[in-house]
Design a protein around this motif. Structure first.
Motif, short mmCIF file in Angstrom:
data_model
loop_
_atom_site.label_atom_id
_atom_site.label_comp_id
_atom_site.label_asym_id
_atom_site.label_seq_id
_atom_site.Cartn_x
_atom_site.Cartn_y
_atom_site.Cartn_z
N LYS A 228 -2.76 5.14 5.23
CA LYS A 228 -3.50 5.80 4.16
C LYS A 228 -4.03 4.81 3.13
CE LYS A 228 -3.18 9.72 6.02
NZ LYS A 228 -4.41 10.35 6.59
N LEU A 229 -3.36 3.68 3.01
CA LEU A 229 -3.87 2.63 2.13
C LEU A 229 -5.16 2.06 2.70
CD1 LEU A 229 -3.29 1.19 -0.50
CD2 LEU A 229 -1.82 -0.41 0.73
N GLN A 230 -5.19 1.91 4.03
CA GLN A 230 -6.42 1.46 4.69
C GLN A 230 -7.54 2.49 4.52
OE1 GLN A 230 -7.22 -1.48 6.18
NE2 GLN A 230 -5.26 -2.13 5.29
N GLU A 231 -7.19 3.79 4.64
CA GLU A 231 -8.19 4.85 4.44
C GLU A 231 -8.73 4.83 3.02
OE1 GLU A 231 -7.21 8.82 5.49
OE2 GLU A 231 -6.48 8.30 7.49
N LEU A 232 -7.85 4.55 2.08
CA LEU A 232 -8.29 4.48 0.68
C LEU A 232 -9.33 3.38 0.52
CD1 LEU A 232 -8.00 5.20 -2.35
CD2 LEU A 232 -6.13 3.53 -2.46
N VAL B 186 -3.28 12.22 0.50
CA VAL B 186 -2.02 12.04 1.25
C VAL B 186 -1.25 10.87 0.68
CG1 VAL B 186 -1.02 11.59 3.52
CG2 VAL B 186 -3.07 13.01 3.33
N LEU B 187 -1.95 9.79 0.34
CA LEU B 187 -1.28 8.61 -0.20
C LEU B 187 -0.53 8.96 -1.50
CD1 LEU B 187 -0.72 5.61 0.11
CD2 LEU B 187 -2.88 5.15 -1.08
N GLU B 188 -1.12 9.81 -2.32
CA GLU B 188 -0.46 10.22 -3.57
C GLU B 188 0.89 10.88 -3.28
OE1 GLU B 188 -4.52 11.20 -6.19
OE2 GLU B 188 -3.32 12.81 -5.28
N GLN B 189 0.90 11.76 -2.29
CA GLN B 189 2.14 12.46 -1.97
C GLN B 189 3.14 11.56 -1.27
OE1 GLN B 189 2.91 15.08 -3.26
NE2 GLN B 189 1.30 16.58 -3.37
N VAL B 190 2.65 10.66 -0.41
CA VAL B 190 3.56 9.75 0.30
C VAL B 190 4.26 8.82 -0.68
CG1 VAL B 190 3.63 7.81 1.94
CG2 VAL B 190 2.37 9.88 2.52
N VAL B 191 3.52 8.33 -1.65
CA VAL B 191 4.12 7.45 -2.66
C VAL B 191 5.25 8.18 -3.40
CG1 VAL B 191 3.66 6.38 -4.91
CG2 VAL B 191 2.13 5.94 -2.99
N THR B 192 5.00 9.45 -3.73
CA THR B 192 6.05 10.22 -4.40
C THR B 192 7.21 10.49 -3.45
OG1 THR B 192 4.36 11.28 -5.77
CG2 THR B 192 6.51 12.33 -5.72
N SER B 193 6.93 10.67 -2.16
CA SER B 193 8.01 10.85 -1.18
C SER B 193 8.90 9.62 -1.12
CB SER B 193 7.44 11.13 0.21
OG SER B 193 6.68 12.32 0.22
N ILE B 194 8.28 8.45 -1.12
CA ILE B 194 9.04 7.19 -1.10
C ILE B 194 9.93 7.11 -2.33
CG2 ILE B 194 8.84 4.67 -1.21
CD1 ILE B 194 6.10 5.07 0.29
N ALA B 195 9.37 7.48 -3.48
CA ALA B 195 10.13 7.46 -4.73
C ALA B 195 11.33 8.40 -4.65
CB ALA B 195 9.23 7.85 -5.90
N ASP C 125 11.71 -4.64 0.19
CA ASP C 125 10.61 -5.59 0.44
C ASP C 125 9.52 -4.99 1.32
OD1 ASP C 125 11.79 -7.63 -1.07
OD2 ASP C 125 13.13 -8.12 0.60
N LEU C 126 9.85 -3.89 2.01
CA LEU C 126 8.87 -3.25 2.87
C LEU C 126 7.78 -2.56 2.04
CD1 LEU C 126 8.59 -2.81 5.98
CD2 LEU C 126 9.77 -0.62 5.67
N PHE C 127 8.16 -2.05 0.87
CA PHE C 127 7.24 -1.22 0.09
C PHE C 127 6.67 -1.91 -1.16
CE2 PHE C 127 9.82 1.96 2.33
CZ PHE C 127 8.82 2.74 2.88
N MET C 128 7.48 -2.74 -1.80
CA MET C 128 7.10 -3.22 -3.12
C MET C 128 5.76 -3.96 -3.15
SD MET C 128 7.86 -2.87 -6.23
CE MET C 128 9.49 -2.14 -6.07
N PRO C 129 5.45 -4.83 -2.18
CA PRO C 129 4.15 -5.52 -2.25
C PRO C 129 2.96 -4.55 -2.24
CG PRO C 129 5.61 -6.62 -0.71
CD PRO C 129 6.29 -5.35 -1.08
N SER C 130 3.02 -3.53 -1.39
CA SER C 130 1.90 -2.57 -1.31
C SER C 130 1.80 -1.75 -2.58
CB SER C 130 2.09 -1.64 -0.11
OG SER C 130 2.07 -2.37 1.10
#
Length: 1134
Positions: free
Chosen positions: A492-496, A504-513, A528-533
């Motif tokens: 979804k970051l690529q789609e953005l 979808v990216l908005e909701q996925v980010v909140t899901s990760i949180a 380290d998997l998520f923080m750089p993105s």
């Protein structure tokens, strides 16, 4: 004349579409003296040659002036001018040719009359009463309409003469409602009748006397709806809301009419929804009354479901990248909301049997709209039908999960909605029962790349699930969850980047949180998997359309940091702080409704928790925008019905009906952000303590007035919570500064206790006030404070007793049923909670002021004594005893002067049926022994057999009884320690030792073990049996007790020279635990028993058959066996 012409021009400019012209006109108008305004406005209104819109503006301004500024304007007019105003208004009504202007003139007359009712109820404008009587009997329809309009606008116009004219009023209204030639007269009469009933909502005899007007009102409702007028129907909704019992004599007719109108598809949607609103409102305001008419409810529910099917096909729905705001005027939203409310109002016992089959049929319908509506209905009824649905939850969930594979995307969306809602409504039971099915199904649905709306809603459902999911249940799925979320986030970051899509990216980010927040430190491997993105999104997502995504990403980063802890987060802390600081410093460019603001405010608070004292350096940057948001002042207005109707379409306005055709309006935009900002200030004060001292002055000046911010409960809660924290922060600035701050907040806190209408907020204010008293100590309240506080405490206690009487009266009501009893129990729980806060305040007063506060206490003493009377509920007795416990503990020996009020009840309640009452009484006996003095000696002696009886009664160690029992054990120990002359210690001590340990009440455990250690130090246990237990060191409060127990594995070890041997034996035994990976205390115990020689095991068989309770989570256990010398010797043989 020239001035009047200029005023006409001014009125025209006030209507100008040009903002600059209109603003200049508003300023000019405000500068005109009030007396001149009256003259100009009245002349403009009466000038039939002037443009109608100008005359309308004059009428509106005149009415507003009388409403908002009557006291400043009208009394300052000369009597002649006042008389002229009254005369001109009545003449204007009689002679006006324009119905619109005449109506607005009636509004002015009603407003003036409202203000001319004096304190004794006299109407200082008797001419208007004569005008009403003459006009309502007139053959001139316009005058009759005018009379009814004035009466509708101000039904209290008769003042203290109302009772005298009651029959005349009734006859007037009935005659008008029977006017077959003029439908407008019938409608106005119906509205006026409703307004009169509402104005007398607490006058039961009057309502019964006017009950025979209801058929006419209902007929007018029906007729008006078919004339495209919903005003009378709105009045019926008001009746259902404010005076539902007025409808009782004709309730069947009211419900039948409402159902008929709701079902008539020829009517406008708003009219059908208003008709449904009558039924739904009654389910909330008169639920017991409505539950007797289940046949109507059974017909109303299909109407709600039918409304929910009223959906439009939208081919672009699935791929929309913006979440649509709910169309609150749509039938689908109205039906869903009604179903939610009626389920909560009537309860699942009524609603679930009536709706279950309908939903099942809808879910099997070939039309996607019915399946969608069925699933949304399940979502809607979960809260209200919670208890009844729990029993069939397995069946429901399994069925709903099937629809995640439905061919239609909007049905899959609705299935996600149902799963998410049930995850919230039935948490954590839902998570425990269905974690294996739900997580895998939602992750699979999140892969629906062709339907982003469905993907996003599946992620939203996952958020709901993980927010309330116990950590232990989530951990086995963590790898799979994280991998799925990472893959989707990258895609979804690529789609953005490529397409600009973000939903979808908005909701996925909140899901990760949410996953990180639940997993806490277990999220470290995935950090380290998520923080750089995530950092990339914050750094580069600066476009306006990405504000929400950026805000949610900021939230996600801060929650991950909080989850993994400072050590792991520090590698990115500097970068993250720089990104946040850049956003913060650019905040001047952010619009007031920018979603990033609230996310930023919360993120800073989390960063504060992560960094601790190191966060202090960022306060200069953070505090400015935070204080700005916390200082938001909402836009408010006092409006009449016409003004409210003209503003009702404006976004963000909410209204409260004040009666007399007036409403209070508030624009709610920014209120949530304000509440969040205030809570964050509380967080900073709590976390940084003296590091926040520099800001205490500006924060306390903000927070104290917010104790009266009645627009938002959360703001007042935060304001109250901040008070003791700010005092603590300010201590570093010296006692004089703290005292000044306390003086600034004290008055408002006390007044808040007296005036706060919400019980939850009130409890927080009372708790904070008690904490402040403890912090400030003796002398912090002056004579005026004490007097005001005493009156408030007295009022609260009297209110407590009155509320209990009212609840008893409701139990005698003809509509009383099981659901009503549940509501009454909730009310009682709320009242009792306030009683606990009264106890907290009194505790603070007693602990600080000691016996000096007793004269003040005596003004409420009779009410406290009333709490412990035998006929009172157990909670009253419990908290009444707690208050007297404090009197004994902190005000002895003077406390004995009140012994006649509490001593006998206290002794009696040691054996009460309620464990809470027994606990409070037993604690009182203990402090009596500790602090009471000589006068209490005989009562300590009398209490011992009572305490022993409670300890030894069957079931004394059960979950519900254990706290009371442990207080009894502690009380016996306190008597033996402090008043040994009151008890045969040699006889009681062996029993007391056998009753130990105390597991539940940590405070009393400290007293018990302290006494035990005193006995050990004095070598006073020789010849006595030793207590059977396992004692976690963590439960021992003071170092003296802890060290003694650690150093005395055998209580008589010094006598028997066995300490060294026991030490080594326990050490060797415990050494096996880590080697064998034994972690559970029960396993440790079994391992220990297995090491005993068979001969020894036989000799201590009675102990092994009834082992001590094993306490969970003890890091290091020390075993004390109930052994006489012989058994100890036998154990040491091997």
């Amino acid at each position: 004349m020239a001035e009047q012409q200029q005023f006409y021009l001014l009125l025209s400019n006030l209507l100008s579409p040009d903002n600059a012209v209109r603003k200049q006109a508003e300023e000019t108008y405000e500068n005109i003296p009030g007396q001149s305004k009256v003259t100009f406005l009245l002349q403009s209104l009466r000038n039939s040659a002037a443009a109608e819109e100008v005359r309308q503006m004059a009428a509106v301004l005149m009415r507003r002036m009388l409403s908002a500024s009557f006291e400043e304007v009208f009394p300052s007019l000369t009597p002649d001018v006042q008389s002229a105003v009254k005369t001109e208004l009545l003449l204007g009504i009689q002679m006006e040719g324009s119905s619109n202007i005449r109506k607005k003139t009636c509004d002015i007359a009603a407003e003036l009359s409202r203000n001319l009712i004096d304190d004794d109820g006299n109407n200082q404008w008797p001419e208007i009463l004569k005008f009403l009587f003459d006009s309502v009997s007139s053959q001139n329809v316009a005058l009759r309409e005018a009379a009814l309009h004035i009466f509708w606008n101000f039904p209290g116009i008769f003042g203290n003469q109302q009772q005298h004219y009651l029959e005349v009023i009734k006859r007037m209204l009935l005659q008008c409602m029977q006017d077959q030639e003029n439908s407008m007269i019938r409608m106005l009469a119906a509205r006026a009748a409703v307004a009169f009933v509402l104005a007398n909502e607490n006058n039961t005899p009057l309502q019964k006397h006017f009950a025979d007007m209801l058929p006419g009102i209902l007929q007018a409702v029906n007729d008006s709806c078919y004339q495209n007028d919903d005003s009378v129907l709105k009045s019926l909704v008001e009746l259902a809301d404010t005076a539902p019992k007025y409808l009782r004599p004709h309730l069947e007719s009211t419900l039948t009419l409402s159902l008929k109108l709701c079902a008539d598809t020829n009517l406008q949607n708003m009219q059908r929804q208003l008709a449904l609103e009558v039924i739904v409102t009654l389910s909330e305001t008169a639920s017991a009354m409505l539950r007797k008419h289940t046949s109507i409810v059974s017909q109303a529910i299909p109407q709600m479901l039918a409304m929910m099917v009223d959906l439009e096909n939208d081919d672009n729905w699935s791929n929309s990248d913006e979440l649509d705001d709910d169309d609150f005027d749509s039938n689908a939203v109205a039906g869903e909301s009604a179903l939610d409310r009626i389920a909560c109002g009537l309860g699942g016992k009524v609603v679930l049997p009536l709706i279950k089959e309908h939903i099942m049929q809808m879910l099997q319908n070939s039309d996607w709209k019915y399946r969608h509506a069925g699933l949304m209905a399940l979502s809607a009824i979960g809260e209200g039908c919670h208890q009844q649905m729990e029993g069939i939850l397995n069946e429901i969930v399994n069925f709903v999960l099937l629809f995640l594979q439905d061919p239609h995307p909007r049905v899959r969306y609705a299935a996600c909605n149902a799963i998410g809602q049930m995850a919230t409504d039935f948490a954590p039971t839902f998570q425990r029962k269905f974690h294996d099915k739900v997580i895998s199904e939602l992750l699979q649905t999140m892969e629906d790349q062709a339907n982003p709306r469905v993907q996003a809603h599946a992620a939203a459902a996952l958020i709901n699930f993980t927010e309330d999911c116990p950590k232990s249940l989530l951990l086995p799925y963590l790898d799979n969850l994280v991998n799925h979320l990472h893959v989707i986030m990258v895609a979804k970051l690529q789609e953005l980047i490529q397409k600009g899509t973000k939903l979808v990216l908005e909701q996925v980010v909140t899901s990760i949180a949410s996953v990180a927040d639940t997993a806490e430190e277990k999220f470290v491997p995935y950090y380290d998997l998520f923080m750089p993105s995530l950092k990339h999104i914050v750094e580069n997502g600066v476009q306006k359309e990405l504000r929400l995504l950026r805000g949610k990403t900021i939230e996600c980063i801060s929650l991950i940091g909080l989850a993994v802890g400072k050590d792991k987060f520090m590698q990115d802390a500097s970068d993250v702080m720089q990104l946040l600081l850049k956003t913060q410093t650019d905040s001047t460019e952010l619009e007031d409704d920018d979603p990033q603001i609230s996310y930023m405010i919360s993120a800073w608070a989390r960063m504060c928790k992560i960094l601790g004292k190191e966060f202090q350096q960022y306060l200069p940057v953070v505090m400015g925008p935070l204080m700005k948001t916390a200082s938001i002042k909402p836009e408010v207005a006092l409006l009449d019905t016409q003004d409210m109707e003209s503003m009702s379409e404006d976004d963000g306005w909410e209204f409260v009906n004040l009666g007399d055709q007036q409403s209070f309006g508030i624009k709610t935009a920014g209120l949530e952000e304000k509440a969040t900002a205030c809570q964050m200030l509380v967080c900073y004060a709590k976390e940084l303590k003296e590091g926040f001292a520099e800001y205490t002055e500006q924060v306390v000046k903000l927070m104290v007035p917010l104790l009266k911010f009645y627009f938002h409960d959360g703001v007042r809660v935060a304001a109250a919570e901040s008070m003791p924290l700010l005092l603590e922060c300010a201590r570093v600035r010296g006692p004089e500064y703290v005292t000044q701050m306390w003086h600034f907040m004290c008055d408002s806190l006390i007044k808040g206790i007296g005036t706060e209408p919400d019980s939850d907020v009130l409890s927080e204010i009372m708790h904070s006030f008690a904490k402040c008293i403890e912090l400030m100590g003796e002398g912090c309240l002056n004579k005026e404070h004490l007097e005001e506080l005493g009156n408030i405490m007295k009022g609260k206690l009297e209110e407590h007793f009155k509320n209990q009487e009212l609840r008893q009266a409701k139990r005698q009501d003809e509509d009383y049923d099981e659901q009503v009893e549940e509501n009454l129990q909730d009310e009682d729980d709320s009242d009792v909670y306030i009683l606990t806060k009264i106890s907290d305040i009194l505790h603070s007063m007693f602990s600080c002021y000691k016996e000096k506060v007793l004269p003040w206490f005596e003004q409420i003493l009779p009410l406290i004594v009333n709490l412990i009377c035998p006929h009172r509920p157990w909670a009253d007795k419990q908290w009444g005893l707690c208050i007297f416990d404090d009197v004994i503990e902190h005000c002895s020996p003077t406390s004995f002067k009140y012994a006649e009020y509490f001593l006998r009840p206290m002794l009696q309640y040691v054996c009460d049926n309620s464990p809470e009452v027994r606990q409070a009484a037993a604690y009182g006996i203990g402090v009596m022994a500790q602090f009471g003095g000589e006068n209490y000696r005989p009562f300590c002696t009398e209490a011992i057999p009572l305490l022993v009886g409670v300890i030894q009664m069957e079931g004394s160690k059960t979950k519900e009884n254990i706290n009371a029992t442990e207080n009894c054990i502690s009380a016996v120990g306190k008597v033996m320690k402090c008043r040994p002359e009151c008890v045969n210690v040699n006889e009681i001590l062996p029993h007391w030792l056998s009753w130990l340990p105390l597991h539940e009440d940590k405070e009393e455990a400290v007293h018990a073990f302290s006494y035990l250690c005193d006995l050990i130090e004095r070598n006073a246990l020789c010849g006595y049996f030793v207590v059977s237990t396992m004692i976690p060191v963590a439960t021992i409060g003071d170092s003296k007790s802890k060290n003694l127990l650690l150093n005395n594995h055998g209580l008589c070890s010094r006598r028997y020279k066995a300490t060294t041997f026991l030490d080594s034996w326990f050490q060797q035994t415990e050494a096996q635990f880590p080697l064998r990976k034994v972690k559970l205390d029960t396993t440790r115990y079994y391992h220990l028993v297995s090491t005993l020689a068979q001969a020894v095991a036989k000799r201590v068989g009675d102990f092994l058959q009834d082992p001590p309770c094993v306490m969970e989570n003890s890091n290091h256990v020390f075993y004390f066996y109930s052994l006489c010398f012989c058994k100890a010797e036998s154990l040491l043989v091997f």
